[in-house]
Design a protein around this motif. Structure first.
Motif, PDB file in Angstrom:
ATOM      1  N   GLY A  75       0.810  -1.575   0.196  1.00 58.46           N
ATOM      2  CA  GLY A  75      -0.089  -0.003  -0.072  1.00 58.46           C
ATOM      3  C   GLY A  75       0.507   1.137   0.345  1.00 58.46           C
ATOM      4  N   ASP A  82      -5.967  -3.935   4.422  1.00 57.14           N
ATOM      5  CA  ASP A  82      -7.013  -4.462   3.880  1.00 57.14           C
ATOM      6  C   ASP A  82      -7.793  -4.376   4.287  1.00 57.14           C
ATOM      7  N   GLN A 115      -7.840   2.000   3.440  1.00 56.74           N
ATOM      8  CA  GLN A 115      -7.586   1.455   1.569  1.00 56.74           C
ATOM      9  C   GLN A 115      -9.218   2.094   0.477  1.00 56.74           C
TER      10      GLN A 115
END
Length: 580
Positions: free
Chosen positions: A6, A48, A53
């Motif tokens: 990420g 996640d 996200q």
């Protein structure tokens, strides 16, 4: 997305913006958002499956908006009750991690005791997505099972707490669906005739969205599409996975009264299980009934009787004894049924004493050193808002004293307790601002009732109370209590429903920063349903996706207000750690 992956994507975008490429691909505001998301992810163990996200975002210029995966929402640090110290991430020790569900409103849409014809006056009376509540809730369970742990402490979820309005009309069949969604098992989301749907959405009335036909209606005029297979798919049996972590239940007004508003005195039981369903009435009667539901439950029952006697459009449906409303005792007993144990614990907070007394409040171990207290804020006198009876308020004070190292008396003097104390999180359905219903409980007419302000005052006497977690309003809102005395402060965390958009649940984590402060991390999650919908896809995931998108497009709802502000989404809430 892992923490590392990420960060690499977001750092690239932010870096590109800094190098001058961002003006081509992203606005300055988008670059700032990406930078904030990158910083939020850098502080997390993983993001996640959470709205850190990505989050659902509406697209399109037409009346009906499609949803897609949009940017996530960054962490907002809130310091109203205590300033944030530097370096706390490196010192942080996780204490608890759990998930809040609220306002699932699993709905028997074919029930005779519903008021769909009032939707234009009371938006919750009928929702275009309501045949899909059970699948939507099961998809939320799938999300929790996949995420598994808190994003900032990394602690596995200790439990899920559902803070009320688990059912929509406190019917036994709705309760069975709720318990099956939470514990797992085969579900048939249909009542009456097992082979077909018998609700307002195939009535042909222009008041309702009729997805299976081309008949014009008020909802199609607002852009809702035809989806011929929707109703057949909605009542199709499916296997719910059930939660992989323990879960608990708090009771809400829709678990306690008729449509969450009328007192259940047993007068309408025959109507629940009968064959007559009102599907329409004239505008004047609708206005009178809507007002009565809000202000005069007795008059509402009278008006409903008149409609059934020939004053409205009445449809014959298949009777079903499973629509019989449940009592508080039956509610507790159902939780103790072994087939609903799932991941546990047995009873999900309720024990035989709950069955014997009908009292639906209890304590449980939320984590080592953290006590959970589940309250019953419903008032069986009716109306949507709530309060506490005197006996429950006295019980709560006793529990807080037994689990506190010290507390303040009513005059502000410190009283030393007999224990080392535990942190306390209080759960209820109603918020502090929606506990003004002080009417006498008809089942305990001589007992006093106590409102939200009185409960806030009591909780502020105990420094180890760190949060009050609730629902009811269908809106994301986080409120600080106790600005003037930091040691006596706590956060009230209110989460939006899973029946009206935005369909959120919330991860809550408690962390000790080892500097005299605590951090409460609140992270919103959406169901596991795909964002993209396909009107021809009536698979289980496809129906769960439609559930979310139809909720966004409900013409009588107000998603923009219910979603809350950035300060009500993904947050770090600072407060003073209790001494001793």
């Amino acid at each position: 997305m892992s923490r590392t992956s990420g960060m690499s994507r977001r750092r690239f975008v932010a870096g590109a913006g800094a190098a001058g490429l961002g003006s081509v691909f992203l606005s300055g505001r988008a670059v700032a958002r990406e930078r904030a998301l990158a910083e939020s992810a850098a502080r997390a163990v993983r993001v996640d499956g959470t709205t850190l996200q990505q989050a659902a975002t509406a697209v399109g210029d037409g009346a009906y908006k499609r949803l897609t995966a949009g940017p996530g929402w960054p962490l907002v640090v809130r310091e109203e009750l205590r300033g944030a110290g530097s370096g706390r991430d490196g010192r942080r020790t996780g204490l608890a991690s759990f998930v809040q569900f609220t306002d699932l409103h699993l709905t028997d849409t074919e029930s005779p005791v519903r008021f769909e014809y009032l939707a234009r006056l009371i938006d919750s009376a009928h929702r275009p997505q309501e045949t899909l509540t059970v699948r939507g809730a099961s998809s939320l369970v799938e999300r929790v099972n996949a995420v598994r742990q808190g994003p900032y402490t990394g602690l596995p979820f200790r439990c899920v707490m559902a803070t009320g309005d688990n059912t929509d009309n406190h019917e036994r069949i709705e309760l069975d669906w709720y318990l099956s969604v939470m514990s797992g098992g085969r579900i048939v989301p249909n009542s009456g005739d097992p082979g077909r749907y018998e609700g307002v959405q195939n009535s042909g009335s222009g008041l309702y969205w009729n997805p299976g036909s081309s008949v014009p209606d008020a909802y199609k005029a607002k852009g809702l599409p035809e989806i011929p297979g929707l109703l057949g798919g909605a009542v199709r049996p499916f296997d719910a996975p059930g939660l992989s972590v323990p879960w608990y239940t708090t009771v809400g007004n829709h678990d306690d009264s008729i449509e969450g508003s009328l007192p259940d005195l047993g007068l309408l039981n025959d109507l629940y299980t009968g064959s007559l369903k009102v599907e329409g009435c004239d505008d004047a009667t609708a206005a009178q009934l809507a007002d009565a539901l809000l202000h005069d439950p007795g008059q509402a029952a009278v008006l409903l009787g008149k409609l059934l006697a020939g004053g409205g459009a009445v449809r014959t449906v298949t009777p079903d004894e499973r629509r019989h409303p449940f009592t508080p005792t039956e509610f507790a007993r159902a939780h103790l049924d072994a087939k609903y144990t799932g991941a546990g614990p047995v009873g999900h907070g309720f024990g035989q004493d709950s069955v014997d007394s009908g009292q639906l409040y209890y304590t449980f171990d939320l984590a080592d050193g953290v006590l959970g207290i589940s309250l019953d804020t419903t008032n069986r006198a009716g109306f949507a808002d709530g309060s506490l009876g005197t006996a429950q308020l006295n019980w709560l004070e006793s529990v807080l004293k037994d689990n506190s190292g010290h507390w303040y008396d009513a005059d502000g003097h410190v009283v030393r307790g007999g224990s080392d104390g535990r942190l306390v999180v209080v759960f209820s359905h109603h918020t502090s601002a929606t506990m003004g219903n002080l009417l006498p409980d008809p089942y305990r007419p001589f007992e006093g009732r106590h409102g939200g302000a009185e409960l806030v005052t009591l909780l502020q006497r105990f420094p180890n109370v760190v949060a009050w977690v609730n629902g009811h309003t269908h809106t994301n809102q986080i409120v600080p209590h106790g600005h003037s005395v930091p040691e006596r402060a706590f956060w009230e965390i209110n989460t939006a429903s899973h029946v009206d958009y935005p369909h959120h649940a919330r991860i809550i984590e408690i962390a000790d920063n080892q500097d005299g402060t605590l951090s409460l991390f609140t992270t919103l999650i959406e169901s596991a349903a795909p964002y993209r919908t396909d009107f021809a896809d009536v698979s289980d995931p496809g129906l769960a996706a439609l559930y979310r998108e139809l909720a966004y497009n409900d013409p009588y709802a107000t998603p923009a207000t219910r979603i809350g502000t950035s300060a009500d989404h993904n947050t770090e809430l600072l407060l003073t750690a209790p001494a001793g």
